[in-house]
Design a protein around this motif. Structure first.
Motif, PDB file in Angstrom:
ATOM      1  N   LEU A 434       0.801  -1.216   0.000  1.00  0.00           N
ATOM      2  CA  LEU A 434       0.000   0.000   0.000  1.00  0.00           C
ATOM      3  C   LEU A 434       0.840   1.275   0.000  1.00  0.00           C
ATOM      4  O   LEU A 434       0.295   2.366  -0.136  1.00  0.00           O
ATOM      5  CB  LEU A 434      -0.925   0.017   1.227  1.00  0.00           C
ATOM      6  CG  LEU A 434      -1.945  -1.115   1.317  1.00  0.00           C
ATOM      7  CD1 LEU A 434      -2.773  -0.955   2.578  1.00  0.00           C
ATOM      8  CD2 LEU A 434      -2.836  -1.140   0.081  1.00  0.00           C
ATOM      9  N   THR A 435       2.148   1.131   0.143  1.00  0.00           N
ATOM     10  CA  THR A 435       2.988   2.320   0.240  1.00  0.00           C
ATOM     11  C   THR A 435       2.997   3.095  -1.067  1.00  0.00           C
ATOM     12  O   THR A 435       2.894   2.524  -2.164  1.00  0.00           O
ATOM     13  CB  THR A 435       4.428   1.946   0.617  1.00  0.00           C
ATOM     14  OG1 THR A 435       5.188   3.142   0.759  1.00  0.00           O
ATOM     15  CG2 THR A 435       5.078   1.083  -0.459  1.00  0.00           C
ATOM     16  N   ALA A 436       3.148   4.408  -0.929  1.00  0.00           N
ATOM     17  CA  ALA A 436       3.274   5.261  -2.118  1.00  0.00           C
ATOM     18  C   ALA A 436       4.723   5.379  -2.558  1.00  0.00           C
ATOM     19  O   ALA A 436       5.031   6.127  -3.486  1.00  0.00           O
ATOM     20  CB  ALA A 436       2.705   6.655  -1.817  1.00  0.00           C
ATOM     21  N   ALA A 474       9.410   1.029 -11.000  1.00  0.00           N
ATOM     22  CA  ALA A 474       8.416   0.756 -12.044  1.00  0.00           C
ATOM     23  C   ALA A 474       7.289  -0.132 -11.554  1.00  0.00           C
ATOM     24  O   ALA A 474       6.180  -0.115 -12.114  1.00  0.00           O
ATOM     25  CB  ALA A 474       9.102   0.112 -13.252  1.00  0.00           C
ATOM     26  N   GLU A 475       7.525  -0.928 -10.519  1.00  0.00           N
ATOM     27  CA  GLU A 475       6.503  -1.825 -10.004  1.00  0.00           C
ATOM     28  C   GLU A 475       5.546  -1.139  -9.035  1.00  0.00           C
ATOM     29  O   GLU A 475       4.480  -1.683  -8.729  1.00  0.00           O
ATOM     30  CB  GLU A 475       7.170  -3.015  -9.302  1.00  0.00           C
ATOM     31  CG  GLU A 475       8.011  -3.883 -10.221  1.00  0.00           C
ATOM     32  CD  GLU A 475       7.155  -4.501 -11.323  1.00  0.00           C
ATOM     33  OE1 GLU A 475       6.036  -4.978 -11.013  1.00  0.00           O
ATOM     34  OE2 GLU A 475       7.600  -4.498 -12.479  1.00  0.00           O
ATOM     35  N   SER A 476       5.950   0.020  -8.544  1.00  0.00           N
ATOM     36  CA  SER A 476       5.095   0.718  -7.581  1.00  0.00           C
ATOM     37  C   SER A 476       3.754   1.061  -8.220  1.00  0.00           C
ATOM     38  O   SER A 476       3.699   1.592  -9.333  1.00  0.00           O
ATOM     39  CB  SER A 476       5.778   2.001  -7.109  1.00  0.00           C
ATOM     40  OG  SER A 476       6.988   1.713  -6.446  1.00  0.00           O
ATOM     41  N   GLY A 477       2.679   0.736  -7.525  1.00  0.00           N
ATOM     42  CA  GLY A 477       1.338   1.079  -8.028  1.00  0.00           C
ATOM     43  C   GLY A 477       0.715   0.033  -8.908  1.00  0.00           C
ATOM     44  O   GLY A 477      -0.442   0.190  -9.304  1.00  0.00           O
ATOM     45  N   ARG A 478       1.442  -1.014  -9.235  1.00  0.00           N
ATOM     46  CA  ARG A 478       0.849  -2.032 -10.098  1.00  0.00           C
ATOM     47  C   ARG A 478       0.002  -3.026  -9.311  1.00  0.00           C
ATOM     48  O   ARG A 478      -0.863  -3.683  -9.873  1.00  0.00           O
ATOM     49  CB  ARG A 478       1.950  -2.778 -10.846  1.00  0.00           C
ATOM     50  CG  ARG A 478       2.667  -1.906 -11.875  1.00  0.00           C
ATOM     51  CD  ARG A 478       3.556  -2.739 -12.757  1.00  0.00           C
ATOM     52  NE  ARG A 478       4.171  -1.934 -13.800  1.00  0.00           N
ATOM     53  CZ  ARG A 478       4.968  -2.423 -14.751  1.00  0.00           C
ATOM     54  NH1 ARG A 478       5.221  -3.727 -14.773  1.00  0.00           N
ATOM     55  NH2 ARG A 478       5.483  -1.633 -15.660  1.00  0.00           N
ATOM     56  N   ALA A 518      -6.209   5.573   0.375  1.00  0.00           N
ATOM     57  CA  ALA A 518      -5.129   6.551   0.177  1.00  0.00           C
ATOM     58  C   ALA A 518      -4.070   5.998  -0.764  1.00  0.00           C
ATOM     59  O   ALA A 518      -3.546   6.715  -1.624  1.00  0.00           O
ATOM     60  CB  ALA A 518      -4.508   6.903   1.522  1.00  0.00           C
ATOM     61  N   ALA A 519      -3.754   4.695  -0.630  1.00  0.00           N
ATOM     62  CA  ALA A 519      -2.757   4.097  -1.508  1.00  0.00           C
ATOM     63  C   ALA A 519      -3.243   4.073  -2.947  1.00  0.00           C
ATOM     64  O   ALA A 519      -2.489   4.380  -3.879  1.00  0.00           O
ATOM     65  CB  ALA A 519      -2.435   2.687  -1.024  1.00  0.00           C
ATOM     66  N   ALA A 520      -4.492   3.730  -3.153  1.00  0.00           N
ATOM     67  CA  ALA A 520      -5.045   3.708  -4.510  1.00  0.00           C
ATOM     68  C   ALA A 520      -5.093   5.105  -5.097  1.00  0.00           C
ATOM     69  O   ALA A 520      -4.825   5.302  -6.294  1.00  0.00           O
ATOM     70  CB  ALA A 520      -6.442   3.086  -4.491  1.00  0.00           C
ATOM     71  N   GLN A 523      -1.714   6.213  -6.258  1.00  0.00           N
ATOM     72  CA  GLN A 523      -1.354   5.611  -7.529  1.00  0.00           C
ATOM     73  C   GLN A 523      -2.174   6.167  -8.694  1.00  0.00           C
ATOM     74  O   GLN A 523      -1.994   5.757  -9.838  1.00  0.00           O
ATOM     75  CB  GLN A 523      -1.547   4.094  -7.447  1.00  0.00           C
ATOM     76  CG  GLN A 523      -0.599   3.421  -6.466  1.00  0.00           C
ATOM     77  CD  GLN A 523      -0.883   1.945  -6.308  1.00  0.00           C
ATOM     78  OE1 GLN A 523      -1.705   1.375  -7.035  1.00  0.00           O
ATOM     79  NE2 GLN A 523      -0.194   1.318  -5.365  1.00  0.00           N
ATOM     80  N   GLY A 524      -3.078   7.089  -8.396  1.00  0.00           N
ATOM     81  CA  GLY A 524      -3.899   7.673  -9.449  1.00  0.00           C
ATOM     82  C   GLY A 524      -5.037   6.801  -9.915  1.00  0.00           C
ATOM     83  O   GLY A 524      -5.584   7.010 -10.998  1.00  0.00           O
TER      84      GLY A 524
END
Length: 595
Positions: A434-436, A474-478, A518-520, A523-524
């Motif tokens: 869940l981290t940004a 690059a993997e953050s938010g996937r 908040a995490a979602a 990630q936009g």
């Protein structure tokens, strides 16, 4: 212009020789005239056969005045080593030889005086002097016999002095100034005047200089300049300089103080050195006196093996890498060691074994400093610090050195930092989907970079990105881990009904609490409006299509019906559009689309 200092045993005719060469009496004190003995530094000047001008610093030869001798010899680039033909090599001849060796002086000549008293001994004394000077910088210096009484050999000596000056290393007129003060006095109507040997740089009237003194430090202004008895607007190296100062009294400045180009010198009180002459440093007394320039400063010695030591100075001095210091015991009439500065910013030695590890590092360090070595051993270092340490910065930089703002960074260290940062970001993401991203502070701590400004360089080199104070890969938010299924279900639901924001029970059923939302949003993937109204990021644009089709202006109720939503959703959505400047309120009851 050039400056030459004398050296040699007491009563071997140094002052008499200077008087014969220049016509100037170098002994200034009444006591010197009464005793027939040089006690303090004397000064004279003359023109050589080529027309070159040269100044002389005459030093005392008596063992009791070794400190005064070192103050005269320290700043001088050329030495005239004097040995009397009738006496030959004597005890203080050896002391002065040791001082020359400790200071690394390698320009000068050997003068055998009083040849009229022992003409048959001149060749023998020259051989003796060369043997004693073997291993010093004057081992191969030209030698000549002269008599100041008869004049024999003086013209030949002037020719040799001319050649020595012509062949001396070229001083730089654009380098920073470091003028070691050897005298301070007051002149009626002028105020404070100090003298010293200007070895590099240029002095001009109205220059602002930094005073580094035993009693006072601060800014002073050059009121006037004089050299060889005349007023001048500016003065270059190598010269004897008399500097009229504004902003300091005679009582506040004296021998051992220094005039500097402001902000151009390191002022360390802790330094690591290498032995160049003398006995092992392992048996050195804990307290010694260090001579550099015209200064004599108490030092505490921590041996780091026979050839290296850490010195703690009683007061900071302006030093650069490669500077040579003379060490002697307080009250001693002889030189104990010559040492060369290796590090002006050494690390602390607190843990067991630090001394041995530091010695191993010092044994590999080149004398005088080296750009690539200094950058590599630190990983990154400020360019301004290296310049203050006396290290030149070439253009272009070596391939192993990169510049980032005012920092110079080692290529190998940068590679290590990029690899470490990539691992840290990935570990942080896996531990908390869940981290940004990894917080900047955590990234700086993980890398131990010397300044947070370097993190941007490492992030770019690692192919990572930054957003709102966090470093991402690059993997953050996937993938949001356990929350991923709930977010996808919500995305699908809102894609069908863009303005049907879920209620609290709906979010709970999907396993989406404030942290997951908040995490979602970071990630936009979701848009969070006040009162936990959750929509897709595309909702504002979709709303504008519907609102633009309404008669303008429109009420909140008309907007709510057009969007087929509730007042709970409509009000924060409309306020969001107001905040973006897409809609505005012509009056309290209406809104209109901004065209």
């Amino acid at each position: 212009m050039q400056v030459i200092a004398t050296a040699g045993h007491v009563d071997h005719g140094k002052s008499t020789l200077i008087r014969a060469l220049t016509g100037i009496e170098p002994d200034r004190l009444a006591e010197e005239e009464r005793r027939g003995l040089t006690i303090d530094l004397g000064f004279a000047w003359t023109a050589l056969p080529s027309g070159r001008e040269v100044s002389f610093v005459d030093v005392p030869g008596h063992e009791r005045f070794l400190g005064n001798m070192l103050a005269g010899l320290g700043p001088a680039p050329i030495v005239c080593f004097v040995v009397a033909a009738d006496d030959g090599w004597q005890a203080q001849s050896g002391d002065h030889r040791d001082a020359i060796a400790a200071l690394g002086i390698d320009q000068g000549l050997i003068v055998i005086t009083r040849t009229d008293l022992a003409p048959d001994r001149v060749a023998h004394v020259i051989t003796e002097a060369r043997s004693e000077l073997a291993g010093t910088g004057l081992a191969g210096a030209p030698a000549i016999g002269v008599s100041a009484v008869t004049g024999q050999g003086l013209e030949e000596l002037r020719t040799l002095l001319d050649a020595a000056v012509a062949g001396a290393r070229e001083p730089s007129a654009v380098q920073r100034v470091r003028l070691w003060v050897d005298r301070s006095f007051s002149i009626s109507g002028a105020g404070t005047v100090v003298t010293g040997t200007l070895a590099a740089g240029t002095l001009r009237r109205e220059d602002r200089l930094a005073l580094c003194g035993a009693d006072r430090s601060g800014e002073v202004v050059v009121r006037g300049l004089q050299s060889r008895g005349g007023q001048i607007p500016q003065l270059g190296p190598v010269s004897r300089a008399a500097v009229n100062l504004r902003g300091v009294s005679t009582e506040e400045i004296g021998r051992g103080d220094v005039l500097l180009t402001p902000d151009a010198w390191e002022l360390p009180h802790l330094l690591d050195v290498r032995r160049s002459t003398g006995a092992s440093l392992e048996q050195a007394p804990q307290q010694l006196v260090a001579h550099v320039g015209t200064a004599a400063v108490g030092v505490r010695v921590r041996p780091l093996g026979p050839d290296h030591a850490r010195l703690t100075l009683d007061r900071p001095l302006p030093l650069q890498l490669g500077d040579r210091l003379v060490l002697r015991s307080s009250g001693s009439h002889s030189v104990r060691n010559g040492v060369q500065v290796l590090d002006l910013d050494p690390p602390s030695l607190e843990r067991r074994g630090d001394g041995a590890r530091r010695r191993a590092v010092l044994e590999r360090m080149p004398p005088g400093g080296d750009l690539t070595v200094e950058v590599r051993r630190r990983g990154a270092v400020r360019e301004s610090f290296l310049l203050r340490c006396g290290i030149a910065i070439p253009a272009p930089l070596p391939e192993t050195v990169h510049r980032h703002g005012g920092w110079l960074v080692d290529a190998e260290a940068l590679t290590g930092w990029t690899e470490q940062l990539g691992r840290s970001v990935a570990q942080h993401r896996r531990a908390d989907p869940l981290t940004a991203g990894l917080p900047r502070k955590a990234a700086i701590d993980a890398l131990a970079v010397p300044d947070e400004a370097l993190l941007d360089m490492v992030v770019a080199a690692a192919g990572l990105s930054q957003h709102e104070g966090r470093v991402r890969d690059a993997e953050s938010g996937r993938d949001l881990g356990a929350a991923e299924a709930g977010v996808r279900a919500l995305e699908e639901r809102l894609a069908r009904s863009p303005f049907a924001a879920p209620e609290a029970d709906d979010l709970a059923a999907l396993g989406l609490g404030p942290r997951e939302l908040a995490a979602a949003a970071a990630q936009g993937r979701l848009l969070r409006l006040p009162d936990e109204v959750i929509l897709l990021p595309s909702a504002p644009a979709l709303a504008m299509r519907e609102l633009a089709a309404l008669p303008q202006p429109f009420t909140t109720s008309e907007a709510r019906r057009a969007l087929a939503t509730t007042r709970r959703v409509a009000i924060p959505l409309l306020e969001h559009l107001d905040g973006r400047g897409w809609t505005r309120r012509p009056d309290p009851g209406h809104r209109e689309v901004v065209r």
